[in-house]
Design a protein around this motif. Structure first.
Motif, PDB file in Angstrom:
ATOM      1  N   ASN A   1       0.824  -1.203   0.000  1.00 46.32           N
ATOM      2  CA  ASN A   1       0.000   0.000   0.000  1.00 46.32           C
ATOM      3  C   ASN A   1       0.860   1.256   0.000  1.00 46.32           C
ATOM      4  N   HIS A   2       1.998   1.201   0.677  1.00 48.37           N
ATOM      5  CA  HIS A   2       2.926   2.335   0.672  1.00 48.37           C
ATOM      6  C   HIS A   2       3.482   2.562  -0.733  1.00 48.37           C
ATOM      7  N   ILE A   3       3.869   1.495  -1.404  1.00 51.39           N
ATOM      8  CA  ILE A   3       4.394   1.605  -2.761  1.00 51.39           C
ATOM      9  C   ILE A   3       3.358   2.228  -3.697  1.00 51.39           C
ATOM     10  N   LEU A   4       2.107   1.833  -3.523  1.00 50.75           N
ATOM     11  CA  LEU A   4       1.040   2.384  -4.365  1.00 50.75           C
ATOM     12  C   LEU A   4       0.928   3.898  -4.213  1.00 50.75           C
ATOM     13  N   THR A   5       1.205   4.404  -3.013  1.00 46.25           N
ATOM     14  CA  THR A   5       1.064   5.848  -2.778  1.00 46.25           C
ATOM     15  C   THR A   5       2.226   6.654  -3.345  1.00 46.25           C
ATOM     16  N   ILE A   6       3.369   6.005  -3.576  1.00 46.87           N
ATOM     17  CA  ILE A   6       4.545   6.758  -4.046  1.00 46.87           C
ATOM     18  C   ILE A   6       4.986   6.349  -5.455  1.00 46.87           C
ATOM     19  N   ALA A   7       4.287   5.402  -6.065  1.00 40.88           N
ATOM     20  CA  ALA A   7       4.701   4.889  -7.372  1.00 40.88           C
ATOM     21  C   ALA A   7       4.621   5.958  -8.454  1.00 40.88           C
ATOM     22  N   GLU A   8       5.647   6.003  -9.290  1.00 36.41           N
ATOM     23  CA  GLU A   8       5.681   6.919 -10.426  1.00 36.41           C
ATOM     24  C   GLU A   8       4.796   6.390 -11.544  1.00 36.41           C
ATOM     25  N   ALA A   9       4.204   7.320 -12.292  1.00 33.23           N
ATOM     26  CA  ALA A   9       3.379   6.921 -13.436  1.00 33.23           C
ATOM     27  C   ALA A   9       4.259   6.312 -14.526  1.00 33.23           C
ATOM     28  N   ASP A  10       3.657   5.462 -15.364  1.00 31.62           N
ATOM     29  CA  ASP A  10       4.377   4.809 -16.472  1.00 31.62           C
ATOM     30  C   ASP A  10       5.604   4.055 -15.963  1.00 31.62           C
TER      31      ASP A  10
END
Length: 215
Positions: free
Chosen positions: A144-153
């Protein structure tokens, strides 16, 4: 994902520094940014498949120790769903990311799965369940943390998307609820053992990321 009461809250508080080291680890940060070297990711993904195989076995073993039908079915369901995840990783993700299947477990995964299987085979239900919980609670929280900071594309978007699942959230919360009940019924000596097992499993999760970054 929140604790279900004072006992699981104490368990989460005990691993706070390990969790912070995990979400700030270069593997997690670079995965979210899409800058992670493919060799590091390849090691992680190929070894994760081997981990899940043993984790499924551990869940089946724990199911046999369950004191009631509901919890027995719950752990059997986790094991079954784990097999489906294993098949998807093997048949879809290895091919998508052009990664070869691992032939044997790495040192970090060997240590982690041996720890889980030992508890699942030899420990009482409460202790075995506590050892298995971080695989769901910590991994879910990191995801869930990764989902909040993930870069687009992101090059790893297909993998990152697997972290988002209402079903997985439901499973994780049910698992936390079960461990809370077990901890509330345990004497102080057993609870301390549960706390220790939960902490060690969380450390093994971090050790796996650390190992992957060295490949």
């Amino acid at each position: 994902m929140k604790a279900a009461g004072k006992y699981t809250q104490k368990m989460w508080d005990a691993i706070a520094s390990i969790y912070e080291d995990t979400i700030t680890h270069p593997f997690v940060v670079q995965l979210a940014k899409g800058t992670l070297d493919k060799n590091n990711f390849a090691h992680f993904l190929s070894q994760d498949i081997l981990y899940i195989k043993d984790d499924n076995l551990a869940l089946d073993l724990v199911a046999e120790k369950a004191p009631n039908k509901s919890e027995k079915q719950f752990f059997q369901m986790l094991a079954k769903d784990g097999l489906d995840i294993e098949k998807a990783l093997h048949n879809e993700f290895l091919k998508y990311f052009d990664i070869e299947e691992a032939e044997k477990k790495s040192p970090a995964i060997e240590k982690y799965t041996s720890f889980l299987l030992n508890h699942s085979e030899n420990s009482v239900f409460a202790l075995a369940a506590a050892a298995l919980l971080p695989c769901f609670w910590v991994y879910n929280s990191v995801g869930n943390h990764i989902l909040t900071i993930a870069e687009a594309d992101n090059e790893y978007q297909m993998w990152i998307d697997t972290y988002h699942s209402e079903e997985y959230e439901h499973y994780t919360q049910r698992f936390i609820d079960i461990v809370e009940r077990l901890a509330s019924e345990a004497d102080e000596e057993l609870y301390q053992e549960m706390l220790k097992a939960f902490t060690l499993s969380t450390q093994y999760e971090l050790d796996f990321f650390e190992e992957a970054m060295k490949k």
